[in-house]
Design an enzyme around this catalytic site. Structure first.
Site, PDB file in Angstrom:
ATOM      1  N   ARG A 195       0.190  -2.672  10.560  1.00 42.44           N
ATOM      2  CA  ARG A 195      -1.056  -2.156  11.757  1.00 42.44           C
ATOM      3  C   ARG A 195      -0.854  -2.083  12.957  1.00 42.44           C
ATOM      4  O   ARG A 195      -1.347  -1.828  13.826  1.00 42.44           O
ATOM      5  CB  ARG A 195      -2.228  -2.726  10.595  1.00 42.44           C
ATOM      6  CG  ARG A 195      -1.363  -4.225  10.465  1.00 42.44           C
ATOM      7  CD  ARG A 195      -2.944  -4.614   9.895  1.00 42.44           C
ATOM      8  NE  ARG A 195      -2.064  -4.707   8.738  1.00 42.44           N
ATOM      9  CZ  ARG A 195      -3.063  -5.100   6.977  1.00 42.44           C
ATOM     10  NH1 ARG A 195      -3.545  -5.453   7.279  1.00 42.44           N
ATOM     11  NH2 ARG A 195      -2.316  -5.124   5.551  1.00 42.44           N
TER      12      ARG A 195
ATOM     13  N   LYS B 298       9.560 -11.146   2.666  1.00 36.29           N
ATOM     14  CA  LYS B 298       9.442 -10.886   1.297  1.00 36.29           C
ATOM     15  C   LYS B 298       9.930 -11.425  -0.356  1.00 36.29           C
ATOM     16  O   LYS B 298      11.520 -11.378   0.333  1.00 36.29           O
ATOM     17  CB  LYS B 298       9.550  -9.307   1.450  1.00 36.29           C
ATOM     18  CG  LYS B 298       8.539  -8.688   2.509  1.00 36.29           C
ATOM     19  CD  LYS B 298       9.037  -6.632   2.004  1.00 36.29           C
ATOM     20  CE  LYS B 298       8.052  -6.500   2.337  1.00 36.29           C
ATOM     21  NZ  LYS B 298       6.517  -6.093   2.366  1.00 36.29           N
TER      22      LYS B 298
END
Length: 475
Positions: free
Chosen positions: A329, A255
């Protein structure tokens, strides 16, 4: 005319004082035009003043269509924070006054809402503030025959949400995949909640390959926790699956950003399901529920999962890792497979999953995907309890966006659109066929600015929503 002044002098004057919470319909205001005008002209929902030598919090009358339990909670929270900051020792509210002002609502629920909002508004996470001490203004609720049970209900609900806030606010060197299970074990010791902790060796045995893969780069070994609360076996089994990424750097797909410290809150889903179980246990709900919490830290290292690697899950499905920052996920998939092994009839997964949901719905409302009827019913539950949520579609046409040339599908979309929907479609592929399923994306609502009963920190979203949902489907 009654003598009054605005409470804008030194805080020390009020340290030994108490305050009375009243509403603008009170005769003391109505009989004095200048005082009434002063209160009504205040830009906030309430104002604090001295009236005949007594410290009074005057709550303005709100429009009829805005008179809700959430309005009560937000007002109570703001008052509590104001009085706490001014070191006022106690505040008193009369049940009769609250019931009269919100005559369209159930009086007992109104009391519970005020108490809940009060305690959440008083919340502060100051563990690491060396010069700040916790101070809470004591709330005294007077009058009413059955007020005790309503007060307790409000306190229990606030405590559950505060527990979720504490978990989310905790720093990552204190709360990590190795300490988080111990914290949960300690929290539920002495309760009817059974805590099952699976460490790395057990994860390998259970073939939780998503959890094992995402956690490879961290110095902390991954874990999986089950919180089992079963007080009525005749009720349908509800599985709550919460994403427990204790810090998310993005992994190798690092990030970017000036301050990533709020990525410690990427375990907000785990905090929500833990808070929900705490609430259900505290009220001794007759339910059949298991919370499933995959726990990892997503870090870059020479052992981290690389983009392009393929994970083979226990159910035989293979997933290409297109981006290591879409890790939530990957671990939720293991949680959903585990829900199938439990033979759950209802499954809800909840996660700080996508920035796309924040873009779509903003910072005040989460998105819910899956069973359309249950999505609508969850929306109604959230509308009353304050954890607002909005039904979102799962568009089958977008399934092709997850296509992979090397595996059954990819963990990211090939298109720069509908990111929250494709994330939901990814998860749907792991949902047990025999259950009714909902997916809650709470990425936009994990933290808040200071307003109402929300501090400038983690919200604790989901604890009340999930507990009330479990109670609802268990009826």
């Amino acid at each position: 005319m009654a003598k009054y002044m605005v409470m804008n002098v030194e805080r020390g004057i009020f340290m030994s004082m108490g305050a009375l919470v009243v509403f603008s319909s009170d005769l003391r205001f109505q009989s004095d035009g200048k005082v009434k005008q002063f209160v009504e002209n205040c830009s906030a929902a309430f104002t604090t003043l001295f009236l005949d030598g007594e410290l009074v919090v005057a709550v303005k009358e709100c429009e009829e269509e805005k008179k809700s339990y959430e309005t009560i909670r937000m007002t109570a929270g703001a008052i509590a924070r104001e009085l706490c900051n001014r070191k006022v020792e106690k505040a008193v509210i009369q049940v009769e006054d609250l019931a009269k002002e919100f005559s369209n609502l159930d009086a007992g629920k109104s009391v519970a809402a005020f108490v809940e909002g009060w305690h959440l508004g008083s919340y502060k996470f100051i563990t690491y503030k060396s010069e700040e001490c916790a101070f809470k203004t004591e709330l005294q609720v007077r009058g009413g025959a059955d007020v005790k049970s309503s007060i307790e209900a409000g306190q229990i609900r606030a405590a559950a949400a505060a527990f979720s806030r504490d978990l989310m606010n905790e720093v990552p060197n204190v709360l990590n995949p190795e300490t988080f299970p111990a914290m949960l074990t300690e929290e539920f010791a002495g309760t009817d909640v059974k805590v099952n902790v699976f460490h790395k060796e057990k994860l390998e045995e259970l073939e939780m390959n998503g959890v094992l893969t995402v956690g490879r780069g961290s110095k902390y070994k991954p874990a999986f926790v089950e919180l089992v609360y079963q007080t009525d076996g005749s009720k349908p089994l509800v599985a709550l699956v919460g994403k427990g990424v204790t810090f998310d750097t993005g992994g190798i797909s690092l990030k970017s950003g000036r301050d990533l410290s709020d990525m410690r809150m990427d375990m907000g889903g785990a905090a929500a399901v833990a808070g929900a179980v705490k609430l259900l246990s505290a009220i001794q709900a007759k339910v059949n529920v298991v919370a499933l919490i995959p726990i990892v830290e997503n870090s870059p290292d020479n052992t981290s999962v690389l983009p392009g690697e393929i994970i083979r899950y226990k159910n035989g499905k293979t997933v290409q890792v297109g981006n290591t920052d879409a890790e939530g996920r990957l671990i939720l998939a293991d949680g959903l497979i585990r829900a199938s092994e439990w033979n759950a009839q209802y499954v809800v997964d909840i996660a700080t999953l996508t920035g796309a949901i924040h873009n779509a719905l903003g910072s005040k409302i989460a998105g819910v995907f899956g069973d359309e009827q249950l999505s609508f019913e969850m929306k109604q539950i959230g509308r009353e309890n304050g954890d607002f949520i909005w039904p979102m579609p799962l568009v089958d046409e977008y399934e092709k966006y997850l296509k992979s040339d090397y595996a059954d599908f990819c963990n990211i979309s090939s298109k720069g659109e509908a990111g929250s929907i494709t994330a939901g479609l990814f998860l749907r592929r792991f949902v047990p066929e025999s259950c009714r399923w909902l997916h809650v994306d709470m990425a936009g609502v994990m933290e808040s600015e200071e307003t109402g009963y929300y501090p400038k920190s983690a919200t604790g979203f989901g604890a009340r929503l999930l507990a009330d949902y479990v109670t609802y489907v268990s009826k």
